[in-house]
Design a protein around this motif. Structure first.
Motif, PDB file in Angstrom:
ATOM      1  N   THR B 445      43.295  39.752  43.580  1.00 46.49           N
ATOM      2  CA  THR B 445      43.020  38.510  44.283  1.00 46.49           C
ATOM      3  C   THR B 445      43.135  37.374  43.270  1.00 46.49           C
ATOM      4  OG1 THR B 445      41.554  39.605  45.837  1.00 46.49           O
ATOM      5  CG2 THR B 445      41.282  37.231  45.585  1.00 46.49           C
ATOM      6  N   VAL B 446      43.849  36.335  43.657  1.00 45.99           N
ATOM      7  CA  VAL B 446      44.145  35.235  42.732  1.00 45.99           C
ATOM      8  C   VAL B 446      43.758  33.924  43.415  1.00 45.99           C
ATOM      9  CG1 VAL B 446      45.991  34.076  41.465  1.00 45.99           C
ATOM     10  CG2 VAL B 446      46.073  36.548  41.766  1.00 45.99           C
ATOM     11  N   LEU B 470      52.638  31.539  51.431  1.00 48.37           N
ATOM     12  CA  LEU B 470      52.315  32.897  50.958  1.00 48.37           C
ATOM     13  C   LEU B 470      52.060  33.847  52.119  1.00 48.37           C
ATOM     14  CD1 LEU B 470      50.094  31.930  47.903  1.00 48.37           C
ATOM     15  CD2 LEU B 470      52.374  32.961  47.852  1.00 48.37           C
ATOM     16  N   ARG B 471      51.540  33.318  53.220  1.00 48.80           N
ATOM     17  CA  ARG B 471      51.303  34.184  54.389  1.00 48.80           C
ATOM     18  C   ARG B 471      52.612  34.743  54.929  1.00 48.80           C
ATOM     19  NH1 ARG B 471      47.253  29.923  56.403  1.00 48.80           N
ATOM     20  NH2 ARG B 471      45.270  30.748  55.611  1.00 48.80           N
ATOM     21  N   GLU B 476      47.137  37.648  52.096  1.00 43.58           N
ATOM     22  CA  GLU B 476      45.990  37.174  52.875  1.00 43.58           C
ATOM     23  C   GLU B 476      45.454  35.937  52.169  1.00 43.58           C
ATOM     24  OE1 GLU B 476      42.828  39.982  53.613  1.00 43.58           O
ATOM     25  OE2 GLU B 476      44.331  41.549  53.983  1.00 43.58           O
ATOM     26  N   CYS B 477      45.431  34.807  52.846  1.00 41.82           N
ATOM     27  CA  CYS B 477      45.033  33.570  52.186  1.00 41.82           C
ATOM     28  C   CYS B 477      43.821  32.957  52.878  1.00 41.82           C
ATOM     29  CB  CYS B 477      46.177  32.561  52.230  1.00 41.82           C
ATOM     30  SG  CYS B 477      47.632  33.133  51.375  1.00 41.82           S
ATOM     31  N   GLN B 478      42.856  32.549  52.059  1.00 41.53           N
ATOM     32  CA  GLN B 478      41.711  31.802  52.573  1.00 41.53           C
ATOM     33  C   GLN B 478      41.680  30.456  51.866  1.00 41.53           C
ATOM     34  OE1 GLN B 478      38.215  34.299  52.159  1.00 41.53           O
ATOM     35  NE2 GLN B 478      38.293  34.614  54.379  1.00 41.53           N
ATOM     36  N   VAL B 479      41.632  29.415  52.664  1.00 41.29           N
ATOM     37  CA  VAL B 479      41.621  28.076  52.081  1.00 41.29           C
ATOM     38  C   VAL B 479      40.194  27.549  52.103  1.00 41.29           C
ATOM     39  CG1 VAL B 479      42.549  25.753  52.236  1.00 41.29           C
ATOM     40  CG2 VAL B 479      43.958  27.712  52.905  1.00 41.29           C
ATOM     41  N   THR B 488      46.577  40.058  47.365  1.00 39.68           N
ATOM     42  CA  THR B 488      47.895  40.691  47.318  1.00 39.68           C
ATOM     43  C   THR B 488      48.024  41.705  48.451  1.00 39.68           C
ATOM     44  OG1 THR B 488      47.773  40.492  44.934  1.00 39.68           O
ATOM     45  CG2 THR B 488      49.492  41.926  45.808  1.00 39.68           C
ATOM     46  N   PRO B 489      49.090  41.642  49.218  1.00 41.59           N
ATOM     47  CA  PRO B 489      49.261  42.609  50.306  1.00 41.59           C
ATOM     48  C   PRO B 489      49.567  44.004  49.754  1.00 41.59           C
ATOM     49  CG  PRO B 489      51.201  41.216  50.107  1.00 41.59           C
ATOM     50  CD  PRO B 489      50.197  40.677  49.141  1.00 41.59           C
TER      51      PRO B 489
END
Lengths: 352, 838
Positions: B445-446, B470-471, B476-479, B488-489
């Motif tokens: 996770t970055v 990125l999606r 998987e992105c959380q803003v 990372t998938p």
């Protein structure tokens, strides 16, 4: 008496017209202006003339003498000119005969191209930094983010040096100029370890690959790499720098194209194509009808590489780009056999 | 990797023209090397026109090449090896003559119960000649073969350009409708794509489709796996034991019963061929197809063989490293001796396959196989790489495993493959899978912020925009405010942790944003401190000096051979290449002169005179440490002194003094004053009487001379003497040049010649040195203009004639000059026994 003088003048001038060379002219001078010439005869008879006739006759004789002398000078000059013209006509060279050889020294075409590249880079602020040719695995690969057995190592067939007991750090012939990235970063970082200065350097050098020597591949080749490290260097700067470089190197209208690629020591990485400078992008045999020539690899310096060079990747960014002078010379001069470079045949070298 | 367009379309809608798609893929790092058209229109390639991609292939004429069906196969009246087909092309019926062996079984059976669908080419169609080597175009013409008229044909894959197979004609699947243009039914385009080492996730059709979807904004259609299972579950029958999870993080098994081994449907065979693999049978094809489709290499075992080997016990699959000397006969029939680095898949009776590289012969799928145990596993990519190298077994499976296959794909692959096996081989899968997963990877996770994007890429982008990009490739992105937390998938293994992970993710941002969209800017960063590189600058200056002296620069190979250098008497320890490309390139050069002499020899017959120089390193071994790389300058001269012109035929050859002139010129240009030349008699390279060393400040800068006749004879130089010089560049360029310039005199000089007779053995340099010493400041130039030997002056004597320049800060009188001259003559007389010649 006056008639006689007139007659003498007439004869002298008439015979002068027939004189064509210097010898005849001298003969004529003796005959017509010499001591025993008819005119001089007149002067010697002068004393015998009645006193009242003397002025009139004297004046006529002097006038005749002046006319004859003037004609003589004129003729003499004409003969001089004729003589010079004749001499010039006779002294004509065949200007189509070959000139005598002058032994001309030349730089090797590879050096010539290398200098062109380095001169442009120098004006853009990149200073030359040179480093060794035999390297360690550590500098050539590991510090550049190629771990042992990494698949990316297959991209470069490496020539190793015989040495015992070196474990995972064998000696090798450098496969690219990139070890110079680590060497230069460490050099600059050592100047001020807490606050390393920005870097802008060009790394020229001979590189080696375990490839057979054929028209298309060589065991050794030159490379030049550019490296910039600082606190505000971006991918957009990399694109701008290379676009500027391409315009200088390949012409004001040269367009560049970036393609994503992969090198372990840069991220993101790209290949750079320049619009074919032979056909202007229309398609020709040099660009294999594609309109583009692949001339550069580049990217943003990988954080691991920055770290290994003594630059904190959270603070510094950088870019690097590399190219081959021989490849550029081959494109520029339409050389279709890379072996010509180290073959050093005079029939090749003489053409530069 | 070969990627058929039709296969990509299983997972993503593609509306772009073929070349536009290729351009997009190439820009995003999936470099399209070439495009092969298989039936679809090929863009015309004309010389002098731009064609960004190498393209080839054949278009199938929509009128002349269509689907047809054969109702009956009849014998040819006059030939055993030919048959006649009663064929319908959707419009009319034809009698078509063919020699295809795969029709023989149907010969003389009357009307077939189910018509055979074929690819039918009519008169005038353009195809590849099936009988020619390679791909030769031909056009179908009306002809007579053994008395039967022929004007059309049923095609093989080779004739249509699908593969090089010409064993028989294509039998199409039953869904083909007669009369359909073949190009519509199965025309295709195949992209040949280079997969970069960090894009192993794209070494499959679905992986490329994911990129296409992301790059074109189309939705990605994930494969839907329909599972239908029956019978006793596999977990009651098979156990797995993993000895080293580092080497084998996951191992999954599935079971399918009652398969019927036969050829796969034609569309499967066609796709495999277009992707560069050979169809084998439906079961093996299913494993290969699934690997190409989603990227998980699979291995099928004959389950009944394993049951037999277990001898009544439950089947236990064990993965472990090989025992030293352990042997296994692989699928290719080769018995291989394994090493402890190799990982094996075994059962209780012993080794079954080399993990991730190649299966064993005993448990392979045969015509008789009924029940199949299917393996999907994850292996350590470095270990697989080493094993595949060790046994020289590159395969599609080891190619993928050695670049990294995400362990999460193991069960997906097995499920997908079981589905295909059930569809193509008619079996029923056992419920569930056996899944040993001792070491699940951590998908990093970055955190990314717009500031990071600006800092590295130089573009402005909001957190939402970053997340949206990125999606598209399943991050998987959380803003949260300005921070995007990116997970990372579970299909890729190229994203790292920390600053590395950040760079990895930013690379994805750049790629998906399109690097062509990133602006070009000029660096705003401050210029670095300027540091000179005097060694480099002086070296380049020296190159210019040598060129100005008329020398040609050469650059020679660093790798050379003992034999080449031995000619110059160079021996001893050398830096050796462990894996030379050839014996003549096996050591690194120790002598630059030897290299330049090789080049001189090569050119000796080509030109009447040669004058070369090279500047570069030689390599001095320091045992197991990095060698020293001292830099050298070598010069070689040989041949005629004057170039031959049409009116002058001087035969004078270049000699020692020509080289000395160049050496002196070079040193003068380098502003080195006070260099001396001393004879060197014991050099093994040079003629003992024609060799000098150049000394400066007590240090030897270099040696030059005429090659020793013995050395000369080892080369094919011809008769002219060869002059050589080698300088220690580091020493030469370390001497601080004297740049002080003498003022130009205001008063006229007095010029005078003197000649002195001395013993032949007296070196000229000694005479000159005495003249200079005695003359002091007043004698500003001493130039030797004649050397004479002869009876007049006596045997063993020589006359040296010098031209002297006297100069002072005033106009010199005859008396003043005479005083100095007399002093010089007296000194020469006293110290050298010289006699003034008058």
């Amino acid at each position: 008496m006056l008639e006689r003088i007139e007659q003498i003048k007439k004869e002298a001038l008439e015979s002068l017209q027939k004189v064509q060379d210097e010898a005849a002219l001298e003969q004529w001078r003796i005959a017509h202006l010499g001591r025993s010439s008819p005119l001089m005869q007149v002067f010697s008879e002068f004393g015998a003339l009645p006193k009242e006739e003397r002025p009139r006759i004297g004046q006529a004789a002097n006038q005749a003498k002046q006319v004859i002398e003037a004609s003589f000078s004129e003729r003499a000059q004409a003969i001089q000119e004729m003589k010079l013209n004749r001499a010039l006509t006779e002294d004509t060279l065949d200007v189509t005969l070959p000139g005598r050889d002058f032994r001309r020294g030349r730089l090797h075409p590879s050096t010539q191209t290398m200098r062109r590249i380095l001169a442009i880079l120098a004006e853009m602020g990149f200073q030359v930094f040179t480093s060794r040719e035999v390297e360690t695995d550590e500098y050539n690969f590991q510090l550049l983010n190629f771990p042992p057995h990494h698949p990316a190592r297959e991209m470069q067939d490496t020539l190793y040096i015989q040495a015992e007991g070196r474990g995972d750090n064998p000696l090798l012939l450098k496969t690219h100029t990139s070890p110079g990235q680590i060497r230069s970063m460490r050099y600059f970082a050592a100047l001020n370890p807490d606050n390393p200065p920005p870097i802008r350097i060009a790394l020229p050098g001979m590189c080696f690959r375990a490839e057979q020597i054929t028209a298309r591949s060589e065991v050794q080749f030159n490379q030049v790499e550019g490296l910039a490290v600082g606190e505000g260097i971006t991918y957009a700067d990399l694109k701008g720098t290379l676009a500027d470089f391409a315009r200088r190197m390949f012409g004001q209208n040269a367009r560049v194209r970036f393609r994503s690629s992969y090198f372990p020591f840069t991220e993101p990485s790209a290949e750079v194509d320049v619009e074919c400078f032979v056909c202007g992008g229309k398609g020709c045999s040099v660009c294999k009808q594609s309109g583009w020539l692949e001339i550069l690899g580049c990217g943003m310096v990988h954080p691991v590489v920055l770290q290994n060079g003594g630059y904190d990747p959270r603070r510094y960014t950088g870019y690097a780009f590399g190219m081959g002078p021989e490849r550029q010379a081959m494109l520029r001069y339409r050389i279709n056999d890379i072996r010509y470079f180290w073959g050093n045949d005079m029939r090749f070298l003489e053409q530069f | 990797m070969k990627v058929p367009l039709s296969w990509l379309r299983d997972f993503v809608d593609i509306h772009l023209p073929v070349e536009d798609l290729a351009r997009k893929l190439t820009a995003a790092g999936l470099e399209v090397d070439s495009i092969r058209y298989v039936g679809l229109p090929v863009p015309e390639t004309k010389a002098g026109e731009r064609h960004e991609f190498k393209s080839d292939g054949i278009a199938w004429d929509r009128e002349k090449i269509v689907v047809a069906e054969i109702y009956e196969v009849m014998p040819h009246p006059n030939a055993d090896r030919l048959v006649l087909c009663d064929l319908f092309d959707g419009r009319e019926k034809h009698i078509v003559l063919t020699g295809a062996p795969n029709l023989y079984p149907y010969k003389g059976q009357g009307k077939l119960p189910r018509p055979i669908k074929v690819a039918y080419a009519k008169e005038g169609a353009t195809l590849y000649d099936g009988h020619a080597d390679g791909q030769t175009l031909m056009t179908l013409k009306r002809t007579k073969i053994r008395g039967v008229e022929s004007y059309s044909m049923a095609c093989s894959e080779k004739e249509l350009g699908i593969s090089d197979d010409h064993e028989g004609i294509i039998f199409l699947d039953d869904d083909a409708i007669p009369g359909t243009p073949l190009a519509d039914y199965m025309g295709d385009v195949v992209f040949e794509i280079s997969i970069l080492p960090n894009m192993a996730r794209c070494a499959n059709i679905f992986g490329i489709a994911r990129e296409v979807a992301a790059l074109t904004g189309q939705p990605l259609k994930k494969p839907q796996i329909r599972e239908q299972a029956g019978g006793s579950p596999i977990r009651d029958l098979v156990k797995i034991r993993i000895e080293n999870p580092e080497l084998n993080p996951r191992f999954v098994l599935g079971l399918i019963r009652n398969v019927e081994i036969k050829p796969s449907p034609y569309w499967v065979q066609r796709r495999l061929r277009l992707a560069g693999m050979r169809p084998i049978n439906n079961v093996v094809d299913a494993t290969n197809y699934t690997m190409l489709e989603i990227g998980e290499p699979l291995h099928a075992f004959d389950y009944d063989v394993l049951v037999r080997r277990a001898g009544g016990q439950p089947v236990t699959i064990i993965t472990r490293t090989a025992r030293p000397g352990e042997k296994l006969t692989t699928l290719d029939g080769v018995e291989r001796t394994l090493s402890e680095n190799n990982v094996l898949v075994c059962d209780s009776a012993g080794a079954l396959s080399i993990a991730g590289v190649m299966g064993g012969q005993e448990s392979e799928i045969t015509e008789a196989t009924r029940n199949i145990l299917l393996e999907g596993a994850a292996w350590n990519f470095i270990n697989i790489r080493r094993t595949a190298r060790e046994h020289n077994l590159p395969s599609e499976a080891s190619y993928r495993f050695s670049r990294g296959v995400h362990p999460a794909l193991a069960d997906v692959g097995v499920r997908r493959c079981l589905e295909w096996m059930a569809a193509w081989a008619g079996g029923v899968a056992a419920p569930d899978l056996v899944d040993a997963y001792p070491l699940p990877p951590v998908d990093p996770t970055v955190e990314v912020t717009p500031r990071d994007v600006r800092r590295l890429l130089g573009i402005e982008m909001s957190a939402e925009q970053i997340a949206d990009l990125l999606r598209r490739v399943e991050f998987e992105c959380q803003v949260d405010g300005d921070t995007v937390t990116v997970k990372t998938p579970p299909y890729r293994m190229d994203i790292g942790e920390g600053v590395v992970g950040l760079a990895d993710v930013l690379e994805e941002v750049a790629r998906l944003y399109g690097i062509e969209n990133i602006p070009e800017t000029r660096m705003a960063d401050p210029l670095p401190p300027q540091l000179g590189n005097p060694a480099y600058e002086r070296e380049e200056h020296l190159r210019d000096i040598l060129v100005n002296l008329g020398l040609q620069e050469v650059i020679t190979y660093r790798p050379t051979s003992q034999e080449r250098e031995a000619r110059l008497g160079i021996g001893g320890e050398a830096v050796r290449i462990a894996n030379p490309i050839a014996p003549e390139r096996s050591i690194l050069r120790r002598s630059l002169l030897a290299s330049v002499l090789d080049i001189t020899e090569k050119n000796a017959r080509l030109r009447e005179s040669l004058a070369f120089f090279e500047i570069g390193p030689v390599f001095v071994s320091r045992g197991n440490d990095l060698p020293d790389e001292p830099r050298k300058l070598a010069i070689v001269l040989t041949g005629k002194r004057y170039s031959q012109a049409w009116d002058s035929k001087s035969s004078a050859l270049l000699d020692f003094y020509d080289l000395k002139g160049i050496v002196a010129g070079m040193l003068d240009a380098l502003a080195l004053r006070g260099v001396s030349y001393e004879p060197l008699r014991e050099s093994p390279i040079y003629h003992p009487g024609k060799c000098a060393q150049v000394i400066y400040d007590g240090k030897i800068l270099g040696v030059f001379g005429e090659l020793h006749p013995t050395i000369h004879a080892r080369y094919e130089f011809g008769n002219a003497p060869v002059l050589g010089a080698e300088f220690d560049l580091d020493l030469l360029l370390s001497v601080e040049p004297v740049y002080t310039i003498r003022p130009v005199p205001e008063f006229p000089p007095v010029l005078e010649d003197i000649a002195v007779v001395v013993d032949d053995a007296v070196p000229a340099a000694q005479v000159e040195a005495l003249i200079r010493q005695t003359g002091g400041k007043m004698v500003t130039s001493v130039r030797l203009f004649d050397v004479f030997r002869g009876e007049q002056i006596g045997r063993g004597k020589k006359s040296l004639a010098y031209s002297l320049t006297y100069q002072a800060d005033k106009t010199l009188t005859d008396d003043e000059v005479a005083t100095v001259r007399n002093k010089i003559v007296q000194r020469l007389q006293r110290e050298l026994g010289a006699v003034l010649r008058t």
